[in-house]
Design a protein around this motif. Structure first.
Motif, mmCIF file in Angstrom:
data_model
loop_
_atom_site.group_PDB
_atom_site.id
_atom_site.type_symbol
_atom_site.label_atom_id
_atom_site.label_comp_id
_atom_site.label_asym_id
_atom_site.label_seq_id
_atom_site.Cartn_x
_atom_site.Cartn_y
_atom_site.Cartn_z
ATOM 1 N N GLY A 161 47.541 45.732 45.192
ATOM 2 C CA GLY A 161 46.314 46.464 45.485
ATOM 3 C C GLY A 161 46.565 47.952 45.651
ATOM 4 O O GLY A 161 45.793 48.780 45.147
ATOM 5 N N ILE A 162 47.640 48.306 46.314
ATOM 6 C CA ILE A 162 47.988 49.717 46.478
ATOM 7 C C ILE A 162 48.254 50.346 45.112
ATOM 8 O O ILE A 162 47.784 51.451 44.819
ATOM 9 C CB ILE A 162 49.209 49.876 47.416
ATOM 10 N N LYS A 163 48.965 49.643 44.270
ATOM 11 C CA LYS A 163 49.284 50.153 42.936
ATOM 12 C C LYS A 163 48.008 50.433 42.151
ATOM 13 O O LYS A 163 47.884 51.469 41.505
ATOM 14 C CB LYS A 163 50.154 49.130 42.194
ATOM 15 N N HIS A 164 47.057 49.536 42.218
ATOM 16 C CA HIS A 164 45.856 49.656 41.395
ATOM 17 C C HIS A 164 44.790 50.582 41.983
ATOM 18 O O HIS A 164 43.819 50.896 41.296
ATOM 19 C CB HIS A 164 45.264 48.273 41.107
ATOM 20 N N THR A 165 44.959 51.012 43.235
ATOM 21 C CA THR A 165 43.946 51.881 43.836
ATOM 22 C C THR A 165 44.456 53.280 44.160
ATOM 23 O O THR A 165 43.666 54.115 44.599
ATOM 24 C CB THR A 165 43.375 51.250 45.119
ATOM 25 N N SER A 166 45.718 53.541 43.935
ATOM 26 C CA SER A 166 46.263 54.871 44.236
ATOM 27 C C SER A 166 46.020 55.815 43.073
ATOM 28 O O SER A 166 46.238 55.465 41.916
ATOM 29 C CB SER A 166 47.763 54.777 44.526
ATOM 30 N N ALA A 167 45.594 57.026 43.407
ATOM 31 C CA ALA A 167 45.303 58.019 42.377
ATOM 32 C C ALA A 167 46.569 58.652 41.811
ATOM 33 O O ALA A 167 46.585 59.097 40.672
ATOM 34 C CB ALA A 167 44.401 59.109 42.950
ATOM 35 N N ASP A 168 47.633 58.693 42.617
ATOM 36 C CA ASP A 168 48.875 59.303 42.162
ATOM 37 C C ASP A 168 50.051 58.686 42.909
ATOM 38 O O ASP A 168 49.866 57.885 43.838
ATOM 39 C CB ASP A 168 48.840 60.824 42.348
ATOM 40 N N TYR A 169 51.249 59.067 42.499
ATOM 41 C CA TYR A 169 52.439 58.461 43.088
ATOM 42 C C TYR A 169 52.599 58.833 44.560
ATOM 43 O O TYR A 169 53.001 58.002 45.364
ATOM 44 C CB TYR A 169 53.694 58.836 42.296
ATOM 45 N N ALA A 170 52.262 60.064 44.925
ATOM 46 C CA ALA A 170 52.393 60.466 46.331
ATOM 47 C C ALA A 170 51.501 59.592 47.222
ATOM 48 O O ALA A 170 51.937 59.134 48.286
ATOM 49 C CB ALA A 170 52.036 61.946 46.499
ATOM 50 N N GLY A 171 50.271 59.341 46.776
ATOM 51 C CA GLY A 171 49.376 58.469 47.535
ATOM 52 C C GLY A 171 49.874 57.042 47.579
ATOM 53 O O GLY A 171 49.789 56.371 48.609
#
Length: 190
Positions: A161-171
């Motif tokens: 879920g984090i992978k699919h909802t993060s806008a960028d790598y830092a987030g």
């Protein structure tokens, strides 16, 4: 990824393919692009892989092989529970996650992996969940968190879920570290 294939020519093809997929996206990458990047003829590439979907699937499988190794190494390290979970969750995504999220074609590559290599993803995710479950089974878990197998599934689902909802790598990285801290507290019963 340390080594993608025991065959040096196949490894060269896979490295070339990753570069091409990152630069052009899955749809626009051709077998000619991959062959050119590998310094080979297109027929030579076909001796190793039947098409670019097979190459992409091999990349997904290599990612999971490396992730399993790196997650296990992180869980085996000394340190607090939070430190080990942080290392393991970061290893779960690994350098591939940073590369994909930094690519202009990252979203397309995520989507391609789900449509081109669903069996490889399912097997890889099951193996990672099994690794986490085995590690958790060695601990006395608070009754409130549930059995090791369920907690392992929560780890994998939350990371996906984090992978699919993060806008960028830092987030992505920030949320992974937050997840590790939260999970460590839950596993300690605090």
């Amino acid at each position: 990824m340390n080594q993608l294939s025991p065959d040096p020519k196949a490894e060269t093809i896979l490295h070339s393919a990753w570069q091409a997929f990152s630069a052009y996206g899955f749809r626009k990458t051709s077998m000619d692009d991959i062959a050119r990047g590998a310094g080979m003829s297109r027929p030579a590439v076909y001796l190793h892989f039947r098409n670019k979907e097979a190459i992409f699937t091999a990349l997904v499988e290599a990612y999971y092989t490396q992730a399993l190794h790196d997650v296990q190494a992180a869980l085996d390290q000394r340190g607090t529970l939070a430190e080990r979970l942080s290392l393991a969750f970061e290893a779960h995504g690994g350098p591939t996650m940073e590369a994909m999220m930094s690519s202009a074609h990252g979203l397309e590559l995520f989507e391609a992996s789900m449509s081109v290599a669903p069996e490889a993803i399912q097997a890889g995710e099951a193996a990672l969940a099994g690794l986490y479950a085995a590690w958790l089974a060695q601990r006395e878990l608070p009754a409130t968190v549930g059995p090791a197998e369920e907690v392992a599934q929560v780890f994998c689902s939350a990371l996906k879920g984090i992978k699919h909802t993060s806008a960028d790598y830092a987030g992505y990285r920030q949320r992974v570290l937050q997840l590790a801290a939260l999970m460590a507290r839950a596993l300690q019963g605090t």
